[in-house]
Design a protein around this motif. Structure first.
Motif, PDB file in Angstrom:
ATOM      1  N   PRO A  66       0.791  -1.242  -0.131  1.00 14.19           N
ATOM      2  CA  PRO A  66      -0.047  -0.064   0.017  1.00 14.19           C
ATOM      3  C   PRO A  66       0.945   1.313   0.029  1.00 14.19           C
ATOM      4  N   ALA A  67       0.309   2.215  -0.694  1.00 12.44           N
ATOM      5  CA  ALA A  67       1.074   3.550  -0.384  1.00 12.44           C
ATOM      6  C   ALA A  67       0.730   4.138   0.750  1.00 12.44           C
ATOM      7  N   ASP A 120       3.903  -2.439  -7.838  1.00  9.96           N
ATOM      8  CA  ASP A 120       2.662  -1.954  -6.948  1.00  9.96           C
ATOM      9  C   ASP A 120       1.458  -1.818  -7.869  1.00  9.96           C
ATOM     10  N   LEU A 155      -2.394  -1.709  -8.941  1.00 12.68           N
ATOM     11  CA  LEU A 155      -3.662  -1.341  -8.268  1.00 12.68           C
ATOM     12  C   LEU A 155      -4.712  -2.226  -8.252  1.00 12.68           C
ATOM     13  N   ASP A 156      -4.999  -2.916  -9.341  1.00 14.51           N
ATOM     14  CA  ASP A 156      -6.203  -3.708  -9.268  1.00 14.51           C
ATOM     15  C   ASP A 156      -5.718  -5.170  -9.025  1.00 14.51           C
ATOM     16  N   ALA A 204      -1.516  -1.483  -4.175  1.00 11.50           N
ATOM     17  CA  ALA A 204      -1.106  -0.251  -4.041  1.00 11.50           C
ATOM     18  C   ALA A 204      -2.444   0.646  -3.226  1.00 11.50           C
ATOM     19  N   ARG A 205      -3.480   0.259  -3.520  1.00 13.24           N
ATOM     20  CA  ARG A 205      -4.673   1.078  -3.086  1.00 13.24           C
ATOM     21  C   ARG A 205      -5.252   0.516  -1.697  1.00 13.24           C
ATOM     22  N   THR A 206      -4.820  -0.503  -1.216  1.00 12.71           N
ATOM     23  CA  THR A 206      -5.371  -1.247  -0.381  1.00 12.71           C
ATOM     24  C   THR A 206      -5.396  -0.407   0.934  1.00 12.71           C
ATOM     25  N   THR A 207      -6.504  -0.442   1.793  1.00 11.60           N
ATOM     26  CA  THR A 207      -6.380   0.186   3.078  1.00 11.60           C
ATOM     27  C   THR A 207      -7.376  -1.001   3.979  1.00 11.60           C
ATOM     28  N   THR A 211     -10.742  -1.204   2.697  1.00  8.90           N
ATOM     29  CA  THR A 211     -11.228  -1.611   1.359  1.00  8.90           C
ATOM     30  C   THR A 211     -10.443  -3.148   1.200  1.00  8.90           C
ATOM     31  N   THR A 258      -9.732  -4.560  -2.662  1.00  6.37           N
ATOM     32  CA  THR A 258      -8.470  -3.697  -3.566  1.00  6.37           C
ATOM     33  C   THR A 258      -7.195  -4.848  -3.120  1.00  6.37           C
TER      34      THR A 258
END
Length: 258
Positions: free
Chosen positions: A14-15, A51, A53-54, A94-97, A100, A104
């Motif tokens: 993740p970023a 990294d 995203l999907d 990269a977009r994982t939180t 989510t 993600t």
């Protein structure tokens, strides 16, 4: 005509503040290894995912690589998180939180589904992972948590994700790449032993878990009516460095950047 191998280099994290491992930092070391050396073939295709995203895009690339008939090597650096609803590990992208994760991140069982059906002995997976507290607790209690099926040979290192401060680095996978780049001709098991020892020397991690396939039982200890268990990954103690053998490996290859 000799088989064409495929290597997938996947580094994901993740970023921002959620990054527990600087996964992409190992890609230059892996990219410096001739593709044919990565796969052990005279010709090879390399797919690099930095990294992404999907998760669906990652799945598509993995599926295409798994469909190739030749040897497949997957080098994976990143961090694992537990989906608390399904209680399944996921590879963060990269977009994982935390909120989510289910949408993600890449579910680990997707990876197992694509690689587990391949011919036994044709697939090697090398991982360097940081695990969140939930995954870490489950992994140390149940070594089969990251099992990929009867076919793939899984080697690697898992460390607990740092709670604060600088992200950890994939020193195990970096050492693996440096060994191959040096010209050493090693079996995956020998490379694993040497890389694990080097990683412990360069950056000792708290309570690392090293993953390696379990050896098949000898015929003398296997009942006549029972078949040996499928190879699976199990934690092992940090190994002693193994000797390396140097040789040149000629390669002709295609390089694919995605």
């Amino acid at each position: 005509m000799s088989a064409v191998g495929t290597a997938v280099l996947l580094a994901a994290a993740p970023a921002g503040r959620g990054r527990a491992m600087d996964a992409a930092s190992v890609l230059p070391a892996l990219a410096a290894v001739p593709p044919g050396v990565l796969t052990g073939t005279t010709a090879a295709t390399v797919v690099e995912l930095a990294d992404p995203l999907d998760p669906q895009t990652v799945l598509t690339r993995l599926r295409a690589a798994a469909a190739s008939p030749g040897p497949l090597v997957v080098c994976l650096a990143g961090q694992l998180h537990l989906d608390r609803r399904q209680q399944l590990p996921h590879l963060a992208l990269a977009r994982t939180t935390p909120a989510t994760l289910r949408y993600t991140a890449l579910p680990w069982h997707w990876l197992a589904g694509e690689l587990g059906v391949r011919q036994p002995g044709s697939t090697t997976v090398v991982v360097d992972l940081a695990a969140d507290p939930d995954v870490w607790q489950r992994l140390t209690a149940a070594p089969g948590l990251l099992h990929l099926g009867p076919g793939p040979l899984l080697h690697g290192r898992v460390v607990p994700a740092p709670r604060r401060g600088e992200p950890t680095t994939p020193e195990y996978l970096r050492a693996w790449a440096e060994l191959l780049r040096s010209g050493a001709r090693l079996t995956p098991a020998a490379a694993h032993t040497e890389a694990a020892a080097r990683a412990m020397t360069v950056a000792p991690a708290p309570q690392p878990v090293f993953l390696a396939p379990m050896p098949a039982p000898s015929p003398a200890t296997t009942p006549p009516h029972a078949s040996g268990p499928a190879p699976t990954a199990t934690p092992v103690r940090p190994p002693v460095p193994a000797p390396t053998l140097s040789s040149s490996i000629a390669t002709a290859y295609r390089w694919v950047m995605l």
